[in-house]
Scaffold this motif. Sequence first.
Motif, PDB file in Angstrom:
ATOM      1  N   LEU A 399       1.060  -1.102  -0.164  1.00 12.22           N
ATOM      2  CA  LEU A 399       0.122   0.325  -0.052  1.00 12.22           C
ATOM      3  C   LEU A 399       0.979   1.093  -0.005  1.00 12.22           C
ATOM      4  CD1 LEU A 399      -2.719  -0.886   2.393  1.00 12.22           C
ATOM      5  CD2 LEU A 399      -2.465  -0.895   0.150  1.00 12.22           C
ATOM      6  N   GLU A 400       2.160   1.411   0.510  1.00 20.71           N
ATOM      7  CA  GLU A 400       2.851   2.964   0.764  1.00 20.71           C
ATOM      8  C   GLU A 400       3.529   2.764  -0.960  1.00 20.71           C
ATOM      9  OE1 GLU A 400       5.890   1.779   2.783  1.00 20.71           O
ATOM     10  OE2 GLU A 400       4.895   1.650   4.784  1.00 20.71           O
ATOM     11  N   PHE A 401       3.500   1.842  -1.630  1.00 22.02           N
ATOM     12  CA  PHE A 401       3.847   1.966  -2.853  1.00 22.02           C
ATOM     13  C   PHE A 401       2.318   3.063  -3.675  1.00 22.02           C
ATOM     14  CE2 PHE A 401       6.676  -1.404  -2.217  1.00 22.02           C
ATOM     15  CZ  PHE A 401       7.795  -0.663  -3.663  1.00 22.02           C
ATOM     16  N   ASP A 402       1.476   2.864  -2.659  1.00 18.62           N
ATOM     17  CA  ASP A 402       0.468   3.705  -4.168  1.00 18.62           C
ATOM     18  C   ASP A 402       0.573   4.939  -3.135  1.00 18.62           C
ATOM     19  OD1 ASP A 402      -0.274   2.332  -5.440  1.00 18.62           O
ATOM     20  OD2 ASP A 402      -0.998   0.617  -4.337  1.00 18.62           O
ATOM     21  N   GLY A 403       1.646   5.145  -2.045  1.00 20.21           N
ATOM     22  CA  GLY A 403       1.040   6.913  -1.253  1.00 20.21           C
ATOM     23  C   GLY A 403       0.748   6.880  -0.533  1.00 20.21           C
ATOM     24  N   ARG A 404       0.137   4.893   0.500  1.00 18.01           N
ATOM     25  CA  ARG A 404      -1.266   4.388   1.750  1.00 18.01           C
ATOM     26  C   ARG A 404      -0.713   4.650   2.215  1.00 18.01           C
ATOM     27  NH1 ARG A 404      -6.158   1.403  -1.440  1.00 18.01           N
ATOM     28  NH2 ARG A 404      -4.430   0.726  -1.862  1.00 18.01           N
ATOM     29  N   SER A 405      -1.867   3.900   3.485  1.00 17.31           N
ATOM     30  CA  SER A 405      -1.196   3.396   4.913  1.00 17.31           C
ATOM     31  C   SER A 405      -1.359   2.653   5.517  1.00 17.31           C
ATOM     32  CB  SER A 405      -0.170   4.607   6.090  1.00 17.31           C
ATOM     33  OG  SER A 405      -0.967   5.501   6.334  1.00 17.31           O
ATOM     34  N   LEU A 406      -1.864   1.713   6.231  1.00 17.89           N
ATOM     35  CA  LEU A 406      -2.521   0.398   6.769  1.00 17.89           C
ATOM     36  C   LEU A 406      -2.636   1.078   8.056  1.00 17.89           C
ATOM     37  CD1 LEU A 406      -4.428  -1.734   5.812  1.00 17.89           C
ATOM     38  CD2 LEU A 406      -2.203  -3.347   6.940  1.00 17.89           C
ATOM     39  N   ALA A 407      -3.871   0.528   8.965  1.00 21.03           N
ATOM     40  CA  ALA A 407      -4.040   0.266  10.375  1.00 21.03           C
ATOM     41  C   ALA A 407      -4.697  -0.761  10.659  1.00 21.03           C
ATOM     42  CB  ALA A 407      -4.807   1.796  10.549  1.00 21.03           C
ATOM     43  N   ARG A 408      -3.782  -1.399  12.135  1.00 23.55           N
ATOM     44  CA  ARG A 408      -4.071  -2.990  12.015  1.00 23.55           C
ATOM     45  C   ARG A 408      -5.158  -2.729  13.264  1.00 23.55           C
ATOM     46  NH1 ARG A 408      -0.177  -7.258  14.031  1.00 23.55           N
ATOM     47  NH2 ARG A 408       0.876  -5.190  15.040  1.00 23.55           N
ATOM     48  N   THR A 409      -6.435  -2.508  12.805  1.00 23.16           N
ATOM     49  CA  THR A 409      -7.715  -2.317  13.391  1.00 23.16           C
ATOM     50  C   THR A 409      -8.235  -3.551  14.487  1.00 23.16           C
ATOM     51  OG1 THR A 409      -9.205  -3.074  12.165  1.00 23.16           O
ATOM     52  CG2 THR A 409      -9.225  -0.581  11.871  1.00 23.16           C
ATOM     53  N   ALA A 410      -7.235  -4.820  14.555  1.00 22.90           N
ATOM     54  CA  ALA A 410      -7.941  -5.456  15.040  1.00 22.90           C
ATOM     55  C   ALA A 410      -7.406  -6.935  14.982  1.00 22.90           C
ATOM     56  CB  ALA A 410      -9.633  -5.630  15.536  1.00 22.90           C
ATOM     57  N   VAL A 411      -6.708  -7.808  15.748  1.00 20.04           N
ATOM     58  CA  VAL A 411      -6.383  -8.879  15.537  1.00 20.04           C
ATOM     59  C   VAL A 411      -5.945 -10.036  16.266  1.00 20.04           C
ATOM     60  CG1 VAL A 411      -3.879 -10.761  15.150  1.00 20.04           C
ATOM     61  CG2 VAL A 411      -4.196  -8.582  14.224  1.00 20.04           C
ATOM     62  N   ASP A 412      -7.098 -10.850  16.009  1.00 21.96           N
ATOM     63  CA  ASP A 412      -8.044 -11.632  17.259  1.00 21.96           C
ATOM     64  C   ASP A 412      -8.019 -13.599  17.182  1.00 21.96           C
ATOM     65  OD1 ASP A 412      -9.615 -12.833  19.381  1.00 21.96           O
ATOM     66  OD2 ASP A 412     -11.520 -12.086  18.511  1.00 21.96           O
ATOM     67  N   ASP A 413      -7.625 -13.759  18.064  1.00 18.96           N
ATOM     68  CA  ASP A 413      -6.653 -15.704  17.951  1.00 18.96           C
ATOM     69  C   ASP A 413      -8.201 -15.887  18.204  1.00 18.96           C
ATOM     70  OD1 ASP A 413      -6.025 -17.983  18.050  1.00 18.96           O
ATOM     71  OD2 ASP A 413      -4.883 -17.659  20.174  1.00 18.96           O
ATOM     72  N   LEU A 414      -8.872 -16.771  17.450  1.00 18.70           N
ATOM     73  CA  LEU A 414      -9.955 -17.550  17.045  1.00 18.70           C
ATOM     74  C   LEU A 414      -9.795 -18.984  17.255  1.00 18.70           C
ATOM     75  CD1 LEU A 414     -12.223 -16.186  14.313  1.00 18.70           C
ATOM     76  CD2 LEU A 414     -11.910 -15.793  16.877  1.00 18.70           C
ATOM     77  N   GLY A 415      -8.897 -19.424  18.074  1.00 20.58           N
ATOM     78  CA  GLY A 415      -8.609 -20.703  18.660  1.00 20.58           C
ATOM     79  C   GLY A 415      -8.595 -21.648  16.835  1.00 20.58           C
ATOM     80  N   HIS A 416      -9.373 -22.986  17.588  1.00 25.46           N
ATOM     81  CA  HIS A 416      -9.554 -24.270  16.124  1.00 25.46           C
ATOM     82  C   HIS A 416      -9.602 -23.038  15.102  1.00 25.46           C
ATOM     83  CE1 HIS A 416      -9.192 -26.836  18.356  1.00 25.46           C
ATOM     84  NE2 HIS A 416     -10.374 -27.147  19.116  1.00 25.46           N
ATOM     85  N   GLU A 417     -10.842 -21.731  14.995  1.00 19.59           N
ATOM     86  CA  GLU A 417     -11.136 -21.007  14.055  1.00 19.59           C
ATOM     87  C   GLU A 417      -9.470 -20.424  13.184  1.00 19.59           C
ATOM     88  OE1 GLU A 417     -14.112 -21.996  12.012  1.00 19.59           O
ATOM     89  OE2 GLU A 417     -14.244 -23.564  13.909  1.00 19.59           O
ATOM     90  N   GLY A 418      -8.541 -20.104  13.690  1.00 25.46           N
ATOM     91  CA  GLY A 418      -7.188 -19.469  13.104  1.00 25.46           C
ATOM     92  C   GLY A 418      -7.669 -18.110  13.809  1.00 25.46           C
ATOM     93  N   TRP A 419      -6.393 -17.193  13.259  1.00 24.64           N
ATOM     94  CA  TRP A 419      -7.499 -15.572  13.501  1.00 24.64           C
ATOM     95  C   TRP A 419      -7.422 -15.135  12.633  1.00 24.64           C
ATOM     96  CZ3 TRP A 419      -3.061 -13.500  16.954  1.00 24.64           C
ATOM     97  CH2 TRP A 419      -1.972 -14.847  17.537  1.00 24.64           C
ATOM     98  N   LEU A 420      -8.245 -13.992  13.464  1.00 21.94           N
ATOM     99  CA  LEU A 420      -9.188 -12.757  12.467  1.00 21.94           C
ATOM    100  C   LEU A 420      -8.455 -11.499  12.272  1.00 21.94           C
ATOM    101  CD1 LEU A 420     -11.900 -11.811  11.097  1.00 21.94           C
ATOM    102  CD2 LEU A 420     -12.357 -11.162  12.943  1.00 21.94           C
ATOM    103  N   ILE A 421      -7.939 -10.942  10.780  1.00 17.00           N
ATOM    104  CA  ILE A 421      -7.636  -9.952  11.345  1.00 17.00           C
ATOM    105  C   ILE A 421      -8.117  -9.006  10.298  1.00 17.00           C
ATOM    106  CG2 ILE A 421      -5.009 -10.100  11.486  1.00 17.00           C
ATOM    107  CD1 ILE A 421      -5.462 -10.385   8.219  1.00 17.00           C
ATOM    108  N   GLU A 422      -8.603  -7.722  10.914  1.00 17.70           N
ATOM    109  CA  GLU A 422      -9.568  -6.655  10.012  1.00 17.70           C
ATOM    110  C   GLU A 422      -8.598  -5.389   9.922  1.00 17.70           C
ATOM    111  OE1 GLU A 422     -13.312  -7.765  12.080  1.00 17.70           O
ATOM    112  OE2 GLU A 422     -12.593  -5.577  13.317  1.00 17.70           O
ATOM    113  N   LEU A 423      -8.297  -4.981   8.364  1.00 16.28           N
ATOM    114  CA  LEU A 423      -7.794  -4.058   7.913  1.00 16.28           C
ATOM    115  C   LEU A 423      -8.193  -2.711   7.482  1.00 16.28           C
ATOM    116  CD1 LEU A 423      -5.172  -6.719   6.254  1.00 16.28           C
ATOM    117  CD2 LEU A 423      -5.274  -5.669   8.854  1.00 16.28           C
ATOM    118  N   GLU A 424      -7.449  -1.479   8.175  1.00 14.58           N
ATOM    119  CA  GLU A 424      -8.159  -0.490   7.040  1.00 14.58           C
ATOM    120  C   GLU A 424      -7.906   0.582   6.457  1.00 14.58           C
ATOM    121  OE1 GLU A 424     -11.991   2.356   9.484  1.00 14.58           O
ATOM    122  OE2 GLU A 424     -10.647   1.349  11.652  1.00 14.58           O
TER     123      GLU A 424
END
Length: 441
Positions: A399-424
């Motif tokens: 994203l930085e190559f396009d002049g933008r930047s990323l905020a990591r809004t949430a990272v949640d360990d769901l156990g058996h289900e894996g990881w949930l990440i929410e990016l914005e």
Amino acid sequence: MTAEPPQTDDEIKRAVVDRVREVQIPGGDLISEQLLEDITVEDGVVTFVVAFSRLDQAMADRVTDQLHGAGLATQGVEHARIEAVDAEAPETGLPVTGVDSMIAVGSAKGGVGKTTVTVSLARALDAAGLDVAVFDANVHAPDAPDLLDAEGPVQSTPSGSPMPVNADGIEVISIELIAEDGPVAWRGAMVHDVVTDLLGNAVWQNRDVLLVDLPPGIGEAVTTLVQQAPLDGALLVSTPTDEGARATERTGALFDAYEVPTIGVVPNMVATEAEDAASPFEGDGRSLADDIESVDVATESIEPIPFDPSLREPLAIDFDEPSTPGETAIESLAGTVREYLADASGSEAPADAVDLRGLPPAATQQQALAEFGVAGDSPVSMLMRGNPDELIDVVDDRLEFDGRSLARTAVDDLGHEGWLIELELETDADPSKPSKSEPTA
């Protein structure tokens, strides 16, 4: 005269399939080689479900690129999405998909009525509104299909995965539904292979709970499942006898050794005062949980199940309106299991989360970037396996190559289900800042 462009989802899907058939790989095309489990089209988004387990890394990357190209080259497709056949499989030695929770029902001693309890519990949970499945792990004496009136043979998907038999709304897999040529002398590694193949590869259809009916003892099938399957808990079934308690304690110790929580001890076929339900055993079973000292149970007390002939025919029972002491006890057990599952459940992924689980590393990164590209300024939710930090760094760098930047809004360990990440995206990014891909003055 030119052909009319595809308009409906079905028409677009047919056009996508035609393009995919043009993609050649060693041996043929992706469809004839059964590398695609499914293709769906909805609102301009085409989703390819790929059997990546059959591909090496180089071929997986090539197939991912070709499917993205074939999808986006089709008129009416705005976005292409790649998913893995085993996306929902947890990171255990025996992945199981399509199931929210797994409960084992076991006892080291035979003849305690464990299968009857399993099937009756399945029926009671089904009556309570849950989507239920039963896996009969007893390869030597599979009885669950008969009690559920499940009839084979088991069918297979195009990629060879077994499809459970539907028995009045309850999905069932058992060796009894496959081995139609009579008894098979399963031994050692054969037991391990048949159990892992039937349970791990079965295409369970969005089940709330899967009950695993363990065989008696602590042999190959039991140890395989306890060591490798993603079990959320276990029920121990015992008759009110010293022998039953000792056997149950051995099974409970095995669960504890592999960190499978024991929901509780189910005293079965206990004595009651009813003249028409005389138990062959003495005692009401209420001391069983205390007698099994080495087992830590999550539920302090489970109502004993009296000796009740009606439980021999669980299909004839209406668990919405139990009419006998045994039926009432099973209904109570179902309530205990439901409460346990509700307490044990953690965070859940949103329905619109993009499923990256099971994708090879390069495909995971490519799909994540593609999803962020079509989302605009909207947040993106994604499910993945393993620590998500590396993926987030890759997306942020791109994203930085396009002049933008990323905020990591949430990272949640769901156990058996894996990881949930929410990016914005950062909303206060300076739009006048040149991108890394553009030369500066």
